[in-house]
Write a protein that holds these residues in place. Structure first.
Motif, mmCIF file in Angstrom:
data_model
loop_
_atom_site.group_PDB
_atom_site.id
_atom_site.type_symbol
_atom_site.label_atom_id
_atom_site.label_comp_id
_atom_site.label_asym_id
_atom_site.label_seq_id
_atom_site.Cartn_x
_atom_site.Cartn_y
_atom_site.Cartn_z
ATOM 1 N N LEU A 244 56.076 35.625 47.479
ATOM 2 C CA LEU A 244 54.977 35.141 46.639
ATOM 3 C C LEU A 244 53.972 36.280 46.537
ATOM 4 C CD1 LEU A 244 53.295 32.944 45.233
ATOM 5 C CD2 LEU A 244 52.565 32.173 47.484
ATOM 6 N N GLU A 245 53.960 36.943 45.376
ATOM 7 C CA GLU A 245 53.158 38.161 45.224
ATOM 8 C C GLU A 245 51.897 37.939 44.376
ATOM 9 O OE1 GLU A 245 52.327 41.181 45.632
ATOM 10 O OE2 GLU A 245 53.778 42.111 46.975
ATOM 11 N N TYR A 246 51.140 39.004 44.225
ATOM 12 C CA TYR A 246 49.813 38.930 43.594
ATOM 13 C C TYR A 246 49.657 39.955 42.464
ATOM 14 C CZ TYR A 246 48.794 36.317 47.872
ATOM 15 O OH TYR A 246 48.819 35.400 48.903
ATOM 16 N N TRP A 247 50.759 40.545 42.004
ATOM 17 C CA TRP A 247 50.645 41.644 41.031
ATOM 18 C C TRP A 247 49.856 41.242 39.786
ATOM 19 C CZ3 TRP A 247 56.222 40.866 42.200
ATOM 20 C CH2 TRP A 247 56.643 41.621 43.298
ATOM 21 N N TYR A 248 50.038 39.975 39.368
ATOM 22 C CA TYR A 248 49.344 39.479 38.165
ATOM 23 C C TYR A 248 48.242 38.480 38.524
ATOM 24 C CZ TYR A 248 52.515 41.418 34.579
ATOM 25 O OH TYR A 248 53.212 42.253 33.734
ATOM 26 N N ASP A 249 47.803 38.497 39.775
ATOM 27 C CA ASP A 249 46.838 37.468 40.178
ATOM 28 C C ASP A 249 45.420 37.853 39.782
ATOM 29 O OD1 ASP A 249 45.540 35.330 41.101
ATOM 30 O OD2 ASP A 249 45.946 35.677 43.227
ATOM 31 N N ASN A 250 45.105 37.546 38.538
ATOM 32 C CA ASN A 250 43.774 37.911 38.068
ATOM 33 C C ASN A 250 42.684 37.029 38.676
ATOM 34 O OD1 ASN A 250 42.370 39.832 36.537
ATOM 35 N ND2 ASN A 250 41.920 38.292 34.967
ATOM 36 N N SER A 251 43.056 35.928 39.342
ATOM 37 C CA SER A 251 42.028 35.166 40.073
ATOM 38 C C SER A 251 41.593 35.971 41.304
ATOM 39 C CB SER A 251 42.522 33.766 40.448
ATOM 40 O OG SER A 251 43.625 33.787 41.313
ATOM 41 N N LEU A 252 42.552 36.572 41.998
ATOM 42 C CA LEU A 252 42.217 37.452 43.134
ATOM 43 C C LEU A 252 41.373 38.638 42.662
ATOM 44 C CD1 LEU A 252 42.692 38.636 46.069
ATOM 45 C CD2 LEU A 252 44.829 39.573 45.210
ATOM 46 N N PHE A 253 41.805 39.269 41.547
ATOM 47 C CA PHE A 253 41.090 40.465 41.076
ATOM 48 C C PHE A 253 39.715 40.109 40.490
ATOM 49 C CE2 PHE A 253 45.721 41.670 40.328
ATOM 50 C CZ PHE A 253 45.855 42.186 41.602
ATOM 51 N N SER A 254 39.518 38.838 40.150
ATOM 52 C CA SER A 254 38.204 38.368 39.680
ATOM 53 C C SER A 254 37.398 37.756 40.820
ATOM 54 C CB SER A 254 38.375 37.313 38.581
ATOM 55 O OG SER A 254 39.165 37.794 37.520
ATOM 56 N N ASN A 255 37.918 37.918 42.053
ATOM 57 C CA ASN A 255 37.266 37.327 43.222
ATOM 58 C C ASN A 255 37.078 35.811 43.063
ATOM 59 O OD1 ASN A 255 36.391 37.716 45.802
ATOM 60 N ND2 ASN A 255 34.248 38.083 45.228
ATOM 61 N N TRP A 256 38.027 35.170 42.382
ATOM 62 C CA TRP A 256 38.063 33.716 42.155
ATOM 63 C C TRP A 256 36.810 33.205 41.452
ATOM 64 C CZ3 TRP A 256 39.795 35.949 46.741
ATOM 65 C CH2 TRP A 256 41.184 35.920 46.935
ATOM 66 N N LYS A 257 36.165 34.062 40.686
ATOM 67 C CA LYS A 257 34.956 33.640 39.952
ATOM 68 C C LYS A 257 35.138 33.883 38.467
ATOM 69 C CE LYS A 257 31.302 33.991 43.400
ATOM 70 N NZ LYS A 257 32.001 34.681 44.512
ATOM 71 N N LYS A 258 34.809 32.850 37.671
ATOM 72 C CA LYS A 258 34.833 33.004 36.211
ATOM 73 C C LYS A 258 33.506 33.617 35.766
ATOM 74 C CE LYS A 258 38.874 31.072 35.201
ATOM 75 N NZ LYS A 258 39.437 30.162 34.255
ATOM 76 N N PRO A 259 33.431 34.351 34.646
ATOM 77 C CA PRO A 259 34.556 34.628 33.755
ATOM 78 C C PRO A 259 35.558 35.593 34.389
ATOM 79 C CG PRO A 259 32.626 35.907 33.123
ATOM 80 C CD PRO A 259 32.188 34.999 34.226
ATOM 81 N N PRO A 260 36.811 35.540 33.911
ATOM 82 C CA PRO A 260 37.826 36.431 34.475
ATOM 83 C C PRO A 260 37.495 37.894 34.204
ATOM 84 C CG PRO A 260 38.672 35.269 32.546
ATOM 85 C CD PRO A 260 37.331 34.682 32.847
ATOM 86 N N ALA A 261 37.860 38.750 35.163
ATOM 87 C CA ALA A 261 37.725 40.199 34.956
ATOM 88 C C ALA A 261 38.856 40.669 34.038
ATOM 89 C CB ALA A 261 37.819 40.904 36.300
ATOM 90 N N ARG A 262 38.689 41.871 33.480
ATOM 91 C CA ARG A 262 39.775 42.433 32.677
ATOM 92 C C ARG A 262 40.916 42.838 33.615
ATOM 93 N NH1 ARG A 262 40.551 45.070 27.693
ATOM 94 N NH2 ARG A 262 38.345 45.071 27.175
ATOM 95 N N PHE A 263 42.111 42.365 33.314
ATOM 96 C CA PHE A 263 43.259 42.595 34.188
ATOM 97 C C PHE A 263 43.919 43.931 33.871
ATOM 98 C CE2 PHE A 263 47.964 42.030 34.663
ATOM 99 C CZ PHE A 263 47.993 42.086 36.037
ATOM 100 N N SER A 264 44.206 44.691 34.920
ATOM 101 C CA SER A 264 45.055 45.856 34.675
ATOM 102 C C SER A 264 46.147 45.893 35.746
ATOM 103 C CB SER A 264 44.223 47.135 34.619
ATOM 104 O OG SER A 264 44.210 47.774 35.852
ATOM 105 N N LEU A 265 47.371 46.053 35.290
ATOM 106 C CA LEU A 265 48.537 45.956 36.160
ATOM 107 C C LEU A 265 48.841 47.314 36.780
ATOM 108 C CD1 LEU A 265 51.099 44.294 37.041
ATOM 109 C CD2 LEU A 265 52.219 45.261 35.026
ATOM 110 N N ASN A 266 49.159 47.305 38.074
ATOM 111 C CA ASN A 266 49.709 48.511 38.698
ATOM 112 C C ASN A 266 51.231 48.393 38.631
ATOM 113 O OD1 ASN A 266 50.550 50.634 40.278
ATOM 114 N ND2 ASN A 266 48.947 50.356 41.831
ATOM 115 N N ALA A 267 51.795 48.798 37.497
ATOM 116 C CA ALA A 267 53.215 48.553 37.228
ATOM 117 C C ALA A 267 54.120 49.350 38.162
ATOM 118 C CB ALA A 267 53.534 48.877 35.769
ATOM 119 N N ASP A 268 53.701 50.559 38.525
ATOM 120 C CA ASP A 268 54.541 51.381 39.413
ATOM 121 C C ASP A 268 54.667 50.741 40.793
ATOM 122 O OD1 ASP A 268 54.912 53.177 37.419
ATOM 123 O OD2 ASP A 268 53.371 54.592 38.119
ATOM 124 N N ALA A 269 53.518 50.315 41.319
ATOM 125 C CA ALA A 269 53.547 49.683 42.643
ATOM 126 C C ALA A 269 54.385 48.406 42.600
ATOM 127 C CB ALA A 269 52.125 49.363 43.099
#
Ligand SMILES: [Zn+2]
Length: 313
Positions: A244-269
Motif C-alpha cells: 500500500l503505497e503513497y506515490w499518488y497520495d496527494n492528501s499526504l502531500f497536502s498535509n491532509w488539508k484542503k485545498p489540495p496542493a499541486r501534485f507532482s509525481l516522482n515517477a523514477d522513484a
C-alpha cells in the motif's frame, strides 16, 4: 499482477473509474478518511453505499473490470465507544493504567473480541460490491494498543493479529473465501510473535515512514526497508502479499488539508520501488490517490495515472 488506486469515498466518479480502466489499472480502492474521525467517515461511507446512485457507480466500476476494495481504519467503528459507560473493561488500558475509550480495544477480553468480530462480519456484508479481500485496520497511530496486565506482554502486532484472526473467523461464517489484511506499518511493522496457524490473513505493507523520515540517505532507507519486509514475508508468506503505497497520495502531500496542493509525481522513484517490490515477491500493489478529485481538477487539471500503469509493463 494486481495494481490499484485508492480514493476517498466522496471523490469517486465515473471519470475516475474510466481513468483507471482506460489505463489498464485493475483495482479500485475506496478509503474513508482516517484519523480521529475514522468511525464517522466509515459510517458516512456505509450511508453512501445504501444509495442507488453510489451503488450504480460501484456497479459501473465492476462492469469496467475493476475489482473494488474498501480499505479502512475500522477498530473505532467496530468497537463502539458508546459501550464504555457500561463496559469499560472492553476498552484499552493506557500507560497510566486507566481504561480509556480513545483507540482500539482490549483484545484479552473475550466478550470484547466476540463483539468486535460480529461487527466485522456485519461490516463485510455491508460493503457493496467488495472483493473477497477485506481491510479492517486497527486505529491509526502509535502507542495506542492495550496495556492491561493481560495484554501487556502482547506487542501491537500481536494485538492486531488476535483481533483480525477473531474477525476473520466470524466473517468466514458468511463469506467463506474472505481474506483479511494484516496492516504492517508504524508500530505493527514487526511480524507478530504468536505462532501462525492457517488463518486467511495476508500481508499488507505500507511504507508510511518512508515519507515521514526526512533527510535519510535513500540507499540506507532501502536497506532498512528490505530488512523490515523480509521477516513479514517470512511470517505471512508471499501469497496475496500487497503493498500500500503513497506515490499518488496527494492528501499526504497536502498535509491532509484542503485545498489540495499541486501534485507532482516522482515517477523514477515509483518505477524503482515497483521493480523492487515485484522482485521481493509482492503481486499486488496499490497507491493512495486521494485529494485528486473534482476540486483538484478545477484548480490544476486532471491527474495523469499513465506513469503508474506503465510502470507495470
Ligand atoms: Zn487488554
Amino acid at each position: 499482477m494486481k495494481n490499484g488506486m485508492i480514493v476517498h469515498p466522496g471523490e469517486l466518479s465515473k471519470k475516475w473509474i474510466d481513468r483507471l480502466a482506460d489505463a489498464g489499472i485493475n483495482t479500485l480502492g475506496i478509503h474513508p478518511e482516517g484519523g480521529k474521525d475514522a468511525p464517522k467517515s466509515l459510517e458516512r461511507l456505509l450511508g453512501l453505499l445504501r444509495t442507488p446512485e453510489y451503488r450504480a457507480l460501484i456497479d459501473y466500476a465492476r462492469s469496467r473490470g475493476l475489482e473494488v476494495e474498501y480499505e479502512c481504519h475500522a477498530a473505532g467503528y467496530l468497537m463502539d465507544r458508546a459501550l464504555f459507560a457500561e463496559h469499560p473493561e472492553y476498552f484499552r488500558m493506557n500507560e497510566a493504567g486507566d481504561r480509556i475509550p480513545d483507540w482500539n480495544f482490549c483484545v484479552s477480553n473475550e466478550d470484547a473480541l466476540t463483539l468486535f468480530a460480529k461487527r466485522a462480519a456485519a461490516l463485510a456484508l455491508n460493503l457493496y460490491g467488495s472483493s473477497k479481500n477485506f481491510y479492517f485496520w486497527m486505529d491509526d497511530g502509535r502507542g495506542i494498543h492495550c496495556q492491561c496486565p493481560k495484554c501487556r506482554a502482547l506487542s501491537p502486532s500481536d494485538q492486531q493479529y488476535i483481533a483480525l484472526r477473531a474477525a476473520l473467523r466470524e466473517i468466514r461464517k458468511h463469506i467463506p473465501e474472505a481474506r483479511l489484511a494484516y496492516l504492517a506499518y508504524i508500530d505493527t511493522i514487526q511480524p507478530p510473535t504468536i505462532a501462525r496457524s492457517e488463518d486467511g490473513l495476508f500481508l499488507e505493507y505500507a511504507p508510511f515512514e518512508k515519507y515521514t523520515a526526512k533527510g535519510e540517505d535513500s540507499a540506507i532507507r532501502i536497506e532498512r526497508e528490505r530488512g523490515m519486509i523480509a521477516p513479514l514475508l517470512k511470517y505471512f508468506g508471499g501469497e496475496d502479499a500487497k503493498v500500500l503505497e503513497y506515490w499518488y497520495d496527494n492528501s499526504l502531500f497536502s498535509n491532509w488539508k484542503k485545498p489540495p496542493a499541486r501534485f507532482s509525481l516522482n515517477a523514477d522513484a515509483m518505477s524503482r520501488d515497483i521493480r523492487d517490490y515485484r522482485a521481493m515477491g509482492f503481486d499486488r500493489i496499490s497507491t493512495f490517490a486521494c485529494f485528486l478529485g473534482n476540486d483538484y481538477e478545477e484548480l490544476y487539471g486532471e491527474v495523469d495515472v499513465m506513469p503508474f500503469a506503465k510502470a507495470f509493463e
